[in-house]
Motif scaffolding. Structure first.
Motif, PDB file in Angstrom:
ATOM      1  N   THR A  31      31.720 108.609   8.848  1.00  0.00           N
ATOM      2  CA  THR A  31      32.619 107.485   8.634  1.00  0.00           C
ATOM      3  C   THR A  31      31.802 106.267   8.207  1.00  0.00           C
ATOM      4  N   PRO A  32      32.409 105.340   7.455  1.00  0.00           N
ATOM      5  CA  PRO A  32      31.680 104.145   7.026  1.00  0.00           C
ATOM      6  C   PRO A  32      31.229 103.327   8.235  1.00  0.00           C
ATOM      7  N   ALA A  36      27.191 106.041   8.904  1.00  0.00           N
ATOM      8  CA  ALA A  36      26.630 106.161   7.557  1.00  0.00           C
ATOM      9  C   ALA A  36      25.327 105.367   7.418  1.00  0.00           C
ATOM     10  N   GLU A  57      31.165 109.649   2.655  1.00  0.00           N
ATOM     11  CA  GLU A  57      31.894 108.840   3.630  1.00  0.00           C
ATOM     12  C   GLU A  57      33.384 109.189   3.625  1.00  0.00           C
ATOM     13  N   SER A  59      37.187 108.048   5.523  1.00  0.00           N
ATOM     14  CA  SER A  59      37.806 106.905   6.191  1.00  0.00           C
ATOM     15  C   SER A  59      38.651 107.299   7.396  1.00  0.00           C
ATOM     16  N   PHE A  78      30.061 111.912  13.055  1.00  0.00           N
ATOM     17  CA  PHE A  78      31.066 110.848  13.163  1.00  0.00           C
ATOM     18  C   PHE A  78      31.840 110.886  14.474  1.00  0.00           C
TER      19      PHE A  78
END
Length: 261
Positions: A31-32, A36, A57, A59, A78
């Motif tokens: 995930t951003p 990341a 990435e 969302s 993540f």
């Protein structure tokens, strides 16, 4: 064979022996935000071994496991273990964790109140709509005497497990990524650290209630079960668990993200 040719051949042989053990690409989903960012710091460590870490990435919290299970990714980074366990149970994925990464203590934020005790009767509280992260917020509220949950529900707690609600809170389940956007429309919201940071919130100082960093919600690197013993998995984990990455986490996130190793 001339002496010059012999020397050249020996040099070539030595260069081949000294070459990196790997020459491949690892596609990893994240995930951003911090997940990341940390992987970007891992990337040059692996590059020195001849491994190209390609970071994709996502969302949301659903697609990275779907992409891993289908073979579009080699790994992802993540999610915490309870979320992965829930996904495997519900969707039958043949994926598993191979290492812990970092912990993001979840926080309850409010634009209207400075203390959790100030939440009024009937307050609207947003929580993530996925089972494990929503359960985290409910457990956090219970631990602070604001809700009562059924005995033994543990990390699988859901809104249906609320058996006591003395302040008549209205619990609203919202997509985790959208919770910062709905914060002005509710009295409080439980927001994951990565989404809080993306929204400009300070995960250390802004929450009116923050989860203890000790608990089951440490994040993990996941791979397909069939790949767990592959050499590149060990290389990835060793790079992530290096002193260089620990220092990166400590200096970059200032306590909002905690290294688990």
């Amino acid at each position: 064979m001339s002496f010059k040719t012999l020397v050249a051949g020996v040099a070539l042989g030595l260069s081949l022996i000294a070459a990196p053990a790997y020459a491949e690409t690892i596609k990893i989903g994240a995930t951003p935000g911090p997940h990341a960012q940390i992987l970007e710091a891992v990337k040059p460590i692996l590059a020195a071994q001849g491994i190209d870490l390609e970071i994709l990435e996502f969302s949301d919290y659903v697609i990275p496991n779907e992409a891993l299970a289908s073979g579009e990714l080699n790994a992802n980074s993540f999610q915490h273990q309870p979320y992965l366990d829930n996904q495997v149970k519900d969707r039958g994925y043949a994926i598993e964790s191979v290492a812990t990464t970092v912990n993001f203590p979840i926080g309850i934020y409010s634009d209207k109140y400075e203390n959790i005790a100030d939440l009024p009767d009937g307050a609207k509280i947003g929580i993530p709509n996925d089972p494990t992260n929503g359960g985290r917020v409910l457990l956090l509220l219970e631990d602070n005497g604001l809700l009562d949950l059924k005995d033994g529900v543990g990390t699988a707690a859901s809104v249906a497990d609320i058996v006591g609600n003395p302040k008549n809170f209205e619990i609203l389940e919202v997509d985790a990524a959208q919770l910062p956007r709905v914060l002005p429309d509710v009295d409080a919201a439980g927001i994951n650290t990565n989404y809080a940071e993306q929204a400009g919130l300070d995960p250390v100082n802004d929450p009116i209630l923050r989860e203890s960093p000790k608990g089951p919600y440490v994040n993990v690197i996941a791979v397909r079960t069939e790949d767990k013993d592959q050499p590149w998995v060990k290389a990835l984990v060793d790079a992530y668990h290096s002193d260089e990455i620990r220092t990166f986490v400590e200096t970059t996130f200032n306590g909002a993200v905690l290294a688990s190793w």
